[in-house]
Design a protein around this motif. Structure first.
Motif, PDB file in Angstrom:
ATOM      1  N   VAL A 429       0.858  -1.180   0.000  1.00 45.24           N
ATOM      2  CA  VAL A 429       0.000   0.000   0.000  1.00 45.24           C
ATOM      3  C   VAL A 429       0.896   1.233   0.000  1.00 45.24           C
ATOM      4  O   VAL A 429       1.692   1.429   0.916  1.00 45.24           O
ATOM      5  CB  VAL A 429      -0.936   0.016   1.225  1.00 45.24           C
ATOM      6  CG1 VAL A 429      -1.838   1.249   1.195  1.00 45.24           C
ATOM      7  CG2 VAL A 429      -1.768  -1.256   1.289  1.00 45.24           C
ATOM      8  N   SER A 430       0.776   2.052  -1.064  1.00 47.99           N
ATOM      9  CA  SER A 430       1.606   3.251  -1.205  1.00 47.99           C
ATOM     10  C   SER A 430       3.080   2.929  -0.980  1.00 47.99           C
ATOM     11  O   SER A 430       3.731   3.484  -0.089  1.00 47.99           O
ATOM     12  CB  SER A 430       1.161   4.332  -0.216  1.00 47.99           C
ATOM     13  OG  SER A 430      -0.187   4.690  -0.424  1.00 47.99           O
ATOM     14  N   PRO A 431       3.655   2.025  -1.792  1.00 43.09           N
ATOM     15  CA  PRO A 431       5.053   1.621  -1.563  1.00 43.09           C
ATOM     16  C   PRO A 431       6.006   2.792  -1.796  1.00 43.09           C
ATOM     17  O   PRO A 431       6.113   3.319  -2.907  1.00 43.09           O
ATOM     18  CB  PRO A 431       5.273   0.503  -2.576  1.00 43.09           C
ATOM     19  CG  PRO A 431       4.240   0.741  -3.637  1.00 43.09           C
ATOM     20  CD  PRO A 431       3.066   1.342  -2.949  1.00 43.09           C
ATOM     21  N   ALA A 432       6.702   3.199  -0.752  1.00 46.25           N
ATOM     22  CA  ALA A 432       7.545   4.394  -0.818  1.00 46.25           C
ATOM     23  C   ALA A 432       8.650   4.256  -1.853  1.00 46.25           C
ATOM     24  O   ALA A 432       9.033   5.243  -2.495  1.00 46.25           O
ATOM     25  CB  ALA A 432       8.138   4.682   0.557  1.00 46.25           C
ATOM     26  N   PHE A 433       9.176   3.043  -2.067  1.00 45.01           N
ATOM     27  CA  PHE A 433      10.303   2.892  -2.985  1.00 45.01           C
ATOM     28  C   PHE A 433       9.887   3.031  -4.449  1.00 45.01           C
ATOM     29  O   PHE A 433      10.741   3.084  -5.342  1.00 45.01           O
ATOM     30  CB  PHE A 433      11.036   1.566  -2.741  1.00 45.01           C
ATOM     31  CG  PHE A 433      10.248   0.330  -3.072  1.00 45.01           C
ATOM     32  CD1 PHE A 433      10.231  -0.201  -4.359  1.00 45.01           C
ATOM     33  CD2 PHE A 433       9.528  -0.331  -2.080  1.00 45.01           C
ATOM     34  CE1 PHE A 433       9.519  -1.358  -4.650  1.00 45.01           C
ATOM     35  CE2 PHE A 433       8.811  -1.481  -2.358  1.00 45.01           C
ATOM     36  CZ  PHE A 433       8.802  -2.000  -3.651  1.00 45.01           C
ATOM     37  N   LEU A 434       8.583   3.126  -4.706  1.00 45.52           N
ATOM     38  CA  LEU A 434       8.083   3.349  -6.061  1.00 45.52           C
ATOM     39  C   LEU A 434       7.457   4.735  -6.218  1.00 45.52           C
ATOM     40  O   LEU A 434       6.857   5.038  -7.245  1.00 45.52           O
ATOM     41  CB  LEU A 434       7.033   2.287  -6.423  1.00 45.52           C
ATOM     42  CG  LEU A 434       7.508   0.836  -6.433  1.00 45.52           C
ATOM     43  CD1 LEU A 434       6.339  -0.100  -6.694  1.00 45.52           C
ATOM     44  CD2 LEU A 434       8.600   0.642  -7.498  1.00 45.52           C
ATOM     45  N   GLN A 435       7.597   5.573  -5.176  1.00 43.97           N
ATOM     46  CA  GLN A 435       6.974   6.888  -5.192  1.00 43.97           C
ATOM     47  C   GLN A 435       8.014   7.977  -4.945  1.00 43.97           C
ATOM     48  O   GLN A 435       9.167   7.697  -4.623  1.00 43.97           O
ATOM     49  CB  GLN A 435       5.875   6.955  -4.125  1.00 43.97           C
ATOM     50  CG  GLN A 435       4.732   5.979  -4.401  1.00 43.97           C
ATOM     51  CD  GLN A 435       3.689   5.984  -3.296  1.00 43.97           C
ATOM     52  OE1 GLN A 435       4.022   5.760  -2.144  1.00 43.97           O
ATOM     53  NE2 GLN A 435       2.439   6.227  -3.656  1.00 43.97           N
ATOM     54  N   ALA A 436       7.606   9.231  -5.110  1.00 49.52           N
ATOM     55  CA  ALA A 436       8.518  10.347  -4.898  1.00 49.52           C
ATOM     56  C   ALA A 436       8.943  10.407  -3.443  1.00 49.52           C
ATOM     57  O   ALA A 436       8.097  10.306  -2.543  1.00 49.52           O
ATOM     58  CB  ALA A 436       7.847  11.652  -5.317  1.00 49.52           C
ATOM     59  N   PRO A 437      10.238  10.562  -3.165  1.00 49.46           N
ATOM     60  CA  PRO A 437      10.701  10.572  -1.772  1.00 49.46           C
ATOM     61  C   PRO A 437      10.322  11.858  -1.041  1.00 49.46           C
ATOM     62  O   PRO A 437      10.221  12.923  -1.635  1.00 49.46           O
ATOM     63  CB  PRO A 437      12.228  10.464  -1.898  1.00 49.46           C
ATOM     64  CG  PRO A 437      12.531  11.041  -3.247  1.00 49.46           C
ATOM     65  CD  PRO A 437      11.355  10.684  -4.119  1.00 49.46           C
ATOM     66  N   VAL A 438      10.098  11.725   0.266  1.00 50.74           N
ATOM     67  CA  VAL A 438       9.835  12.883   1.116  1.00 50.74           C
ATOM     68  C   VAL A 438      11.180  13.306   1.695  1.00 50.74           C
ATOM     69  O   VAL A 438      11.541  12.942   2.814  1.00 50.74           O
ATOM     70  CB  VAL A 438       8.825  12.529   2.234  1.00 50.74           C
ATOM     71  CG1 VAL A 438       8.434  13.780   3.014  1.00 50.74           C
ATOM     72  CG2 VAL A 438       7.583  11.872   1.633  1.00 50.74           C
ATOM     73  N   PRO A 499      16.776   1.390  -4.707  1.00 50.92           N
ATOM     74  CA  PRO A 499      17.152   0.640  -5.924  1.00 50.92           C
ATOM     75  C   PRO A 499      17.085  -0.874  -5.729  1.00 50.92           C
ATOM     76  O   PRO A 499      16.619  -1.599  -6.624  1.00 50.92           O
ATOM     77  CB  PRO A 499      18.590   1.116  -6.191  1.00 50.92           C
ATOM     78  CG  PRO A 499      18.661   2.469  -5.550  1.00 50.92           C
ATOM     79  CD  PRO A 499      17.815   2.367  -4.317  1.00 50.92           C
ATOM     80  N   HIS A 500      17.539  -1.356  -4.583  1.00 49.13           N
ATOM     81  CA  HIS A 500      17.491  -2.795  -4.311  1.00 49.13           C
ATOM     82  C   HIS A 500      16.047  -3.292  -4.255  1.00 49.13           C
ATOM     83  O   HIS A 500      15.728  -4.363  -4.803  1.00 49.13           O
ATOM     84  CB  HIS A 500      18.207  -3.098  -3.004  1.00 49.13           C
ATOM     85  CG  HIS A 500      18.098  -4.531  -2.575  1.00 49.13           C
ATOM     86  ND1 HIS A 500      18.693  -5.579  -3.253  1.00 49.13           N
ATOM     87  CD2 HIS A 500      17.421  -5.098  -1.530  1.00 49.13           C
ATOM     88  CE1 HIS A 500      18.411  -6.716  -2.643  1.00 49.13           C
ATOM     89  NE2 HIS A 500      17.643  -6.452  -1.600  1.00 49.13           N
ATOM     90  N   SER A 501      15.168  -2.519  -3.618  1.00 49.35           N
ATOM     91  CA  SER A 501      13.765  -2.933  -3.506  1.00 49.35           C
ATOM     92  C   SER A 501      13.101  -2.990  -4.881  1.00 49.35           C
ATOM     93  O   SER A 501      12.326  -3.912  -5.171  1.00 49.35           O
ATOM     94  CB  SER A 501      12.997  -1.971  -2.595  1.00 49.35           C
ATOM     95  OG  SER A 501      13.509  -2.010  -1.279  1.00 49.35           O
ATOM     96  N   ARG A 502      13.402  -2.015  -5.745  1.00 49.28           N
ATOM     97  CA  ARG A 502      12.807  -2.019  -7.085  1.00 49.28           C
ATOM     98  C   ARG A 502      13.262  -3.234  -7.889  1.00 49.28           C
ATOM     99  O   ARG A 502      12.458  -3.860  -8.590  1.00 49.28           O
ATOM    100  CB  ARG A 502      13.195  -0.731  -7.812  1.00 49.28           C
ATOM    101  CG  ARG A 502      12.537   0.523  -7.235  1.00 49.28           C
ATOM    102  CD  ARG A 502      13.171   1.780  -7.797  1.00 49.28           C
ATOM    103  NE  ARG A 502      12.586   2.976  -7.214  1.00 49.28           N
ATOM    104  CZ  ARG A 502      13.124   4.186  -7.295  1.00 49.28           C
ATOM    105  NH1 ARG A 502      14.283   4.354  -7.931  1.00 49.28           N
ATOM    106  NH2 ARG A 502      12.519   5.215  -6.742  1.00 49.28           N
ATOM    107  N   VAL A 523       5.780   6.366  -9.414  1.00 48.91           N
ATOM    108  CA  VAL A 523       6.663   7.055 -10.355  1.00 48.91           C
ATOM    109  C   VAL A 523       7.541   6.051 -11.086  1.00 48.91           C
ATOM    110  O   VAL A 523       8.396   6.440 -11.875  1.00 48.91           O
ATOM    111  CB  VAL A 523       7.526   8.105  -9.622  1.00 48.91           C
ATOM    112  CG1 VAL A 523       6.654   9.200  -9.028  1.00 48.91           C
ATOM    113  CG2 VAL A 523       8.408   7.459  -8.557  1.00 48.91           C
ATOM    114  N   GLU A 524       7.333   4.762 -10.808  1.00 46.20           N
ATOM    115  CA  GLU A 524       8.085   3.692 -11.459  1.00 46.20           C
ATOM    116  C   GLU A 524       7.109   2.686 -12.044  1.00 46.20           C
ATOM    117  O   GLU A 524       6.060   2.380 -11.443  1.00 46.20           O
ATOM    118  CB  GLU A 524       8.989   2.975 -10.447  1.00 46.20           C
ATOM    119  CG  GLU A 524      10.060   3.853  -9.822  1.00 46.20           C
ATOM    120  CD  GLU A 524      11.229   4.082 -10.760  1.00 46.20           C
ATOM    121  OE1 GLU A 524      11.429   3.244 -11.671  1.00 46.20           O
ATOM    122  OE2 GLU A 524      11.935   5.087 -10.574  1.00 46.20           O
TER     123      GLU A 524
END
Length: 561
Positions: A429-438, A499-502, A523-524
C-alpha cells in the motif's frame, strides 16, 4: 432488590455492579448520570436485573428501593480538592448512606469502601498536613464506624490497596505514564517504599462475598507480595522496554522542594511509606471464599499494557488482544492474533499499528499488527529486520497475506522474497520505494526535533495524514525519547535501499498486489497489478478503508497450516 451500589459509575463501583449482576443478583445502581449501562453492555454483562436510581449522597437520601445489601463505593478521589468539596462526599455523603441504610427493615450488611492508608484508630484528621482528600477519607472512616455502633448497623469496612485494572488512570498510573514518556529521572520515596496493589476484578469478587462474613470486620484487601516501589517500576520498565530510573528521592526531601521543581503533588507524598498492613483477616476470609489473587507482577504487566493501549486514558484501544511481547530479543507492541492470522499488517512512517484499525475492522479474517522495532511503542531491534519478522511470524500456523504500507513495503518485500513459504501473498500500500521521496523528513537535523514538537493536527497537515485517533496516536509516540530520531533514520535508510527494492520486486515469487491513491501515484513502472483509488493520497487505508479492504480481503485466500 438484592443490593444497591452507591458510586456505581466509578471504577470500583461499576466492576462491583458487574460482578453482582453476573451472580444473578438484582442490583440497584445509584447514579447521577447513566454511564454504567453502556459500559456493562461493552463488557458482555446482562443488564436485565439492573435498576438505575437517581441519588446524590451529599444530601439526605429517600425514595430508594429496599435492599438487602448496601455498598458505598461513592466518594471524591482526587488531589487538590477543597475541604468543603471533599467533606461533602467523603464525610457527609458516607453518613447519609449509613443513615438511610439504618432504616432498611431487611438490611443484612452495609459495606463501606475506605482505603489502606485511611483506617486508623482515634485522632482528628490533619487537613493541613494530609490534604483534603486523605483527611476527609480518614474523617469519614471514623465517623461511619462511630455512627454504625450507635445505630447498631451491621457494618464491614473494606480498605483496598491501590486498585489497578483496565480503565484506571489515577493512583499509580501517572507515575507509569512519566516512566513511559521518559519523564521519570528519579523515583519518589525510598528503596523500601511499599505501595500495595489489588486488581479491580479481585476486589469486586471480594466485596461480593463480604455480606456473608461476620459484621464488624475491617478488611485490608491488598497484595502483600507487591514488589517494593523501585522493583515495581523496574518490572514495568522491563515489560514495556523502557529505562527505569536508578535514583530515588526521599519523600521528606520532596516535601521541602518547590512543586514546580519536583512535579510531585504534596498530597501524594504520604502514600510513599514503608508501612505494612494487617491483611490476615482478609486473607483468611478470601481463602474460605475460594478467592485467589493473581500474581502481582502479572497483574502489573497486564495493567501496563492497558495503560499504553489507551494512551493513559486519552484514547480507545482496539477491541482486540494487545500487549508487549518479546520478538527477536526486543520488546515489541503486538496487536491481534499471533497464532492464526489471515493478514499481517506492517505500518509505515511516522505511524504505528493503530494505523490499521479502520482497515482491520473491515477485513474478513483475523489480523496481526505489530509496531515496528524502535517505532511506535516498540523498543529498538536486537536483530536485523528480516530476523525480527521471522520471529514475529514463528507462532503463526497460517500462511497469511503480508500487507505493508509506505516505508514498510521494502522490508516486507525482502521478507517475502527470502521466505516465500511463510506468506501467501504480498500487498504493498503506497510503496515508498516506487513513489517520490519525502526528502525533507530525511534530514534528521530538522526532522526529529520538528516531529517531536508536532501536535497531532500539525502532523496530519504536514504529512497528509487524516486527522483523527491514528494521528493522535502517532504524535504521542513521536514525543517519546528517541522515536522521532529513529523515524528520520528509517527515512534515510529507505532512500538508500530503494534501488534494491525495485530490483527485488521483479524477482519475488509470491503474488503481489499494489494499492495506491490517485493523488499519490507510482513514479516507477511495475509488472504487478496496481489498484488506484480515486481521491486517495498516501494513506488510503485511513481515507478509503472499505476500498482497500476489498482489495486486500479479496486478493488471496490465506493458507492454513
Amino acid at each position: 432488590m438484592d443490593a444497591i451500589v452507591f458510586g456505581a459509575t466509578g471504577f470500583i463501583g461499576r466492576s462491583l455492579t458487574a460482578e453482582l449482576l453476573s451472580r444473578g443478583q438484582r442490583v440497584a445502581a445509584a447514579v447521577r448520570n447513566d454511564t454504567i449501562t453502556p459500559w456493562l453492555i461493552s463488557q458482555g454483562v446482562d443488564t436485565g436485573r439492573l435498576e438505575l436510581v437517581a441519588a446524590d449522597i451529599t444530601r439526605p437520601l429517600s425514595g430508594l428501593p429496599e435492599v438487602r445489601d448496601v455498598y458505598n463505593a461513592a466518594g471524591r478521589y482526587g488531589f487538590g480538592l477543597g475541604v468543603r468539596e471533599a467533606r461533602a462526599a467523603n464525610v457527609t455523603g458516607a453518613l447519609n448512606v449509613l443513615e438511610w441504610a439504618a432504616a432498611l427493615p431487611g438490611l443484612r450488611r452495609l459495606v463501606h469502601i475506605s482505603g489502606y492508608r485511611v483506617s486508623a484508630p482515634g485522632g482528628t484528621p490533619d487537613y493541613a498536613g494530609l490534604g483534603a482528600y486523605e483527611a476527609s477519607k480518614r474523617e469519614g472512616d471514623l465517623a461511619v464506624r462511630a455512627r454504625a455502633r450507635e445505630l447498631e448497623v451491621p457494618l464491614t469496612i473494606a480498605n483496598p490497596g491501590v486498585v489497578i485494572g483496565s480503565g484506571q488512570y489515577i493512583g499509580l498510573a501517572p507515575l507509569v505514564e512519566d516512566l513511559w514518556n521518559g519523564r521519570l529521572p528519579a523515583l519518589p520515596g525510598g528503596r523500601d517504599t511499599f505501595v500495595p496493589i489489588v486488581t479491580v476484578d479481585y476486589f469486586a469478587r471480594f466485596l461480593a462475598e463480604v455480606p456473608t462474613s461476620p459484621a464488624g470486620e475491617h478488611y485490608w484487601v491488598l497484595d502483600d507480595t507487591t514488589p517494593l516501589l523501585p522493583e515495581l517500576i523496574r518490572a514495568i520498565a522491563d515489560h514495556t522496554g523502557v529505562r527505569a530510573p536508578r535514583r530515588t528521592v526521599p519523600a521528606g526531601l520532596l516535601r521541602r522542594l518547590p512543586r514546580k521543581l519536583t512535579g510531585a503533588d504534596p498530597e501524594t507524598l504520604s502514600f510513599l511509606s514503608a508501612d505494612r498492613y494487617p491483611t490476615a483477616t482478609a486473607r483468611a476470609f478470601a481463602a474460605s471464599a475460594g478467592l485467589e489473587m493473581p500474581p502481582a507482577i502479572d497483574a502489573l504487566r497486564t495493567w501496563a499494557d492497558d495503560l499504553v493501549a489507551a494512551r493513559f486514558g486519552a484514547a480507545s484501544p482496539w477491541p482486540s488482544s494487545y500487549g508487549f511481547r518479546t520478538v527477536a530479543g526486543s520488546r515489541t507492541w503486538v496487536t491481534g492474533e499471533r497464532h492464526r492470522p489471515d493478514y499481517v499488517l506492517l505500518h509505515g512512517l511516522p505511524m504505528n499499528a493503530d494505523l490499521w484499525a479502520p482497515l482491520a475492522a473491515r477485513l474478513p479474517g483475523p489480523v496481526l499488527a505489530p509496531d515496528l522495532p524502535g517505532l511506535g511503542r516498540s523498543a529498538t531491534a536486537a536483530q536485523p529486520m528480516n530476523a525480527w519478522l521471522a520471529d514475529l511470524l514463528s507462532p503463526a500456523r497460517t500462511r497469511p497475506v503480508l500487507v505493508a504500507h509506505s516505508l514498510a513495503c521494502g522490508p516486507a518485500l525482502r521478507f517475502a522474497a527470502d521466505h516465500p513459504d511463510r506468506v501467501s501473498g504480498l500487498v504493498l500500500v503506497s510503496p515508498a520505494f516506487l513513489q517520490a521521496p519525502v526528502r525533507r523528513l530525511a534530514r534528521s537535523g530538522l526532522a526529529a526535533p520538528m516531529m517531536r514538537r508536532m501536535s497531532a493536527t500539525r502532523l496530519a497537515r504536514t504529512l497528509g495524514i487524516p486527522e483523527g485517533a491514528e494521528a493522535e496516536s502517532a504524535a504521542a509516540d513521536l514525543r517519546r525519547p528517541g522515536v522521532a530520531r529513529r523515524v528520520a533514520a528509517a527515512v534515510r535508510t529507505d532512500l538508500a535501499q530503494r534501488p534494491h527494492s525495485r530490483a527485488l520486486l521483479h524477482r519475488v515469487s509470491v503474488p503481489v498486489q499494489i494499492v495506491v491513491g490517485s493523488a499519490d501515484p507510482l513514479v516507477e513502472a511495475v509488472d504487478h497489478p496496481v489498484t488506484e483509488i480515486a481521491g486517495a493520497g498516501h494513506y488510503p487505508q485511513l481515507t478509503h478503508p472499505s476500498q482497500v479492504a476489498r482489495r486486500v480481503g479479496g486478493f488471496a485466500a490465506p493458507v492454513g497450516g
